[in-house]
Design a protein around this motif. Sequence first.
Motif, short mmCIF file in Angstrom:
data_model
loop_
_atom_site.label_atom_id
_atom_site.label_comp_id
_atom_site.label_asym_id
_atom_site.label_seq_id
_atom_site.Cartn_x
_atom_site.Cartn_y
_atom_site.Cartn_z
N SER A 1 0.84 -1.21 0.00
CA SER A 1 0.00 0.00 0.00
C SER A 1 0.87 1.25 0.00
O SER A 1 2.01 1.23 0.47
N GLY A 2 0.29 2.34 -0.51
CA GLY A 2 1.01 3.59 -0.60
C GLY A 2 1.25 4.23 0.76
O GLY A 2 0.63 3.88 1.76
N ALA A 3 2.14 5.23 0.76
CA ALA A 3 2.56 5.88 2.01
C ALA A 3 1.56 6.90 2.50
O ALA A 3 1.56 7.26 3.67
N ILE A 4 0.69 7.38 1.61
CA ILE A 4 -0.26 8.43 1.94
C ILE A 4 -1.65 8.02 1.46
O ILE A 4 -1.81 7.53 0.34
N GLN A 5 -2.65 8.19 2.30
CA GLN A 5 -4.04 7.88 1.96
C GLN A 5 -4.81 9.16 1.72
O GLN A 5 -4.74 10.10 2.51
N VAL A 6 -5.55 9.20 0.60
CA VAL A 6 -6.39 10.34 0.26
C VAL A 6 -7.85 9.95 0.47
O VAL A 6 -8.30 8.91 -0.04
N ILE A 7 -8.58 10.76 1.23
CA ILE A 7 -10.01 10.54 1.44
C ILE A 7 -10.75 11.71 0.80
O ILE A 7 -10.48 12.87 1.10
N LEU A 8 -11.67 11.37 -0.10
CA LEU A 8 -12.43 12.40 -0.80
C LEU A 8 -13.71 12.76 -0.07
O LEU A 8 -14.20 11.99 0.77
N LYS A 9 -14.26 13.90 -0.41
CA LYS A 9 -15.53 14.32 0.14
C LYS A 9 -16.64 13.41 -0.36
O LYS A 9 -16.52 12.79 -1.44
N PRO A 10 -17.75 13.28 0.38
CA PRO A 10 -18.87 12.44 -0.07
C PRO A 10 -19.34 12.86 -1.46
O PRO A 10 -19.45 14.04 -1.77
N GLY A 11 -19.63 11.86 -2.29
CA GLY A 11 -20.09 12.12 -3.65
C GLY A 11 -18.98 12.21 -4.67
O GLY A 11 -19.25 12.26 -5.87
N TYR A 12 -17.74 12.24 -4.23
CA TYR A 12 -16.59 12.33 -5.13
C TYR A 12 -15.95 10.96 -5.32
O TYR A 12 -15.93 10.14 -4.41
N PHE A 13 -15.39 10.74 -6.51
CA PHE A 13 -14.59 9.55 -6.75
C PHE A 13 -13.50 9.88 -7.76
O PHE A 13 -13.56 10.90 -8.45
N ALA A 14 -12.49 9.04 -7.83
CA ALA A 14 -11.35 9.27 -8.71
C ALA A 14 -11.75 9.03 -10.17
O ALA A 14 -12.36 8.02 -10.50
N GLY A 15 -11.38 9.96 -11.03
CA GLY A 15 -11.66 9.84 -12.45
C GLY A 15 -11.69 11.20 -13.09
O GLY A 15 -11.63 12.23 -12.42
N HIS A 16 -11.78 11.21 -14.41
CA HIS A 16 -11.85 12.48 -15.12
C HIS A 16 -12.89 12.47 -16.23
O HIS A 16 -13.09 13.46 -16.92
N GLY A 17 -13.59 11.34 -16.41
CA GLY A 17 -14.63 11.27 -17.42
C GLY A 17 -15.96 11.80 -16.89
O GLY A 17 -16.14 11.95 -15.67
#
Length: 551
Positions: A469-485
């Motif tokens: 696992s990576g060294a840093i964890q990113v938590i997004l705000k509710p309703g957000y997810f990773a992507g650009h489409g």
Amino acid sequence: MKIKHLFLAALASLPMVTSAQKNKNTATPGTLSRPKLVVGIVVDQMRWDYLYRFNDRYVAGGFKRMLSEGFTCENTHIDYLPTETGPGHSCVYTGSVPAIHGIAANNFIIQATGKPMYCAEDTTVRGVGSTSVAGKMSPRNLQASTITDELKLATNFRSKVIGIALKDRGSILPAGHTPNGAYWFDDATGNWITSTYYTNDLPAWVKQFNDKKLPTAYLAKTWETLYPINTYKQSTTDKSPYEGAYRGEAAPVFPHNFPAIKGADFAAIRSNPLGNTFTLDFAKTALDAEQLGKGEQTDFLAVSLSSTDYIGHQFGPNSIEAEDTYLRLDRDLAAFFAYLDARVGKGNYTAFLTADHGAAHNAQFLKDNNIPGGTWDGFAAATQLNNMFEKELNVKRAILSIDNYEVNLNYAAINNAKADVEKIKDLSIAYLRKQPGVLYVVDMQKVQSASIPADLRERIINGYNAERSGAIQVILKPGYFAGHGKTGTSHGVSSPYDTHIPLLFMGWGIKQGSLNRDTHMTDISATLAALLHIQMPSGCVGKVIPEALKK
């Protein structure tokens, strides 16, 4: 004396109850009793609310049968991050979390070397039934035993275990380390394949099934809705900006012309609802060919239905495509349960159904309805950080990737530049915290002291595997997810739409009823172990759900 004769005559007139009938579904104290077969069904990307959202048009023998005859745990959640297919299937069957079972994501980085690794990848084996790289797979990356392994151990390997899914990871990880077979789909050939980890040649029944060329027949059909399209009231309109079109389509609208969509290989069956039908066709064949449920020991059939995930990613949960897919899956499940009734016997098998993760609503759909949401581009963030570190610290590509909501550091490059790892982490955290959509950024070496909710901290810790696992964890705000489409959806975060999953049990040893207290994905294998009177898997951290089991 006359009274005694009358009493005996009355007893003689009562129907006889055989010991087999008396012990059906219950265990006589001091004796071992098990079902003939356990059937595990994982519906890939099934949100819990789908049980009820489309319920008015489900048939009697599918989801409704499980809800009415079986036991439903209405508040089951995933215990870790990220919520993905590989970790989900591993958790269901090990009762463990990525920190222990090692499947940290679908794709992860070996931190010591910086090498990327696919969760089921195994370069020491070769494919059986195909020469493509799709066959180079095994369960060797899974670092704990599964409930299927424990069943094999408990019966001195006399039980049979078969894993089946279009996705290799959906078959391999549930089947465990010791199955009689694990089979997955090869896009290049349109066949079910395996690897030399399991066997050097496909069984005759698999070859005969492949010879039927069912993907060709299924992909020759156009996808029309089951019902008149204007009756799909639980979905957005057909021509929606939130949905992605198939290859060659002008717009993502019905009917979907699969003969034109198909292309050179057979990958299109994955994003077709008939992919689930095809999977259950193969499961029925495996049931008969391997005589599952016919021996002296309990057998286990692990089936994962993958097409729901592909369709969900492309069209999102509010599409007619998603609604129609679940209505079709419901019919397929009804037919499958009827098949099990006929072949194994109703009351002789135990079935459970769950999901590996859920899915978010389309981000633009949320915005258009005044609900907070959006997408976050981890790739762009990694590029910006690398540019900054090259310019300011003279480190080229200090960040290997930001994936699975984790920052993977390039330790080799950092060490070669004699840069300070802690400084790079601190600068990365400071930068990421300022990004739109980001709620928390956590240094995994300092997670215990991070100012975050306790439940979220536990999930982060459960998902963190120091080797992978990576060294840093990113938590997004509710309703957000990773992507650009702008179309479709994804998953992987800690919000209920990703972590709240269905969990239903039905059949041998199972009560009828429901439960609303908190239960967890890790509890599934613990409960199965209690049902079967076998040891929990080696990394299991779950608890038995006693309310679901007959005493």
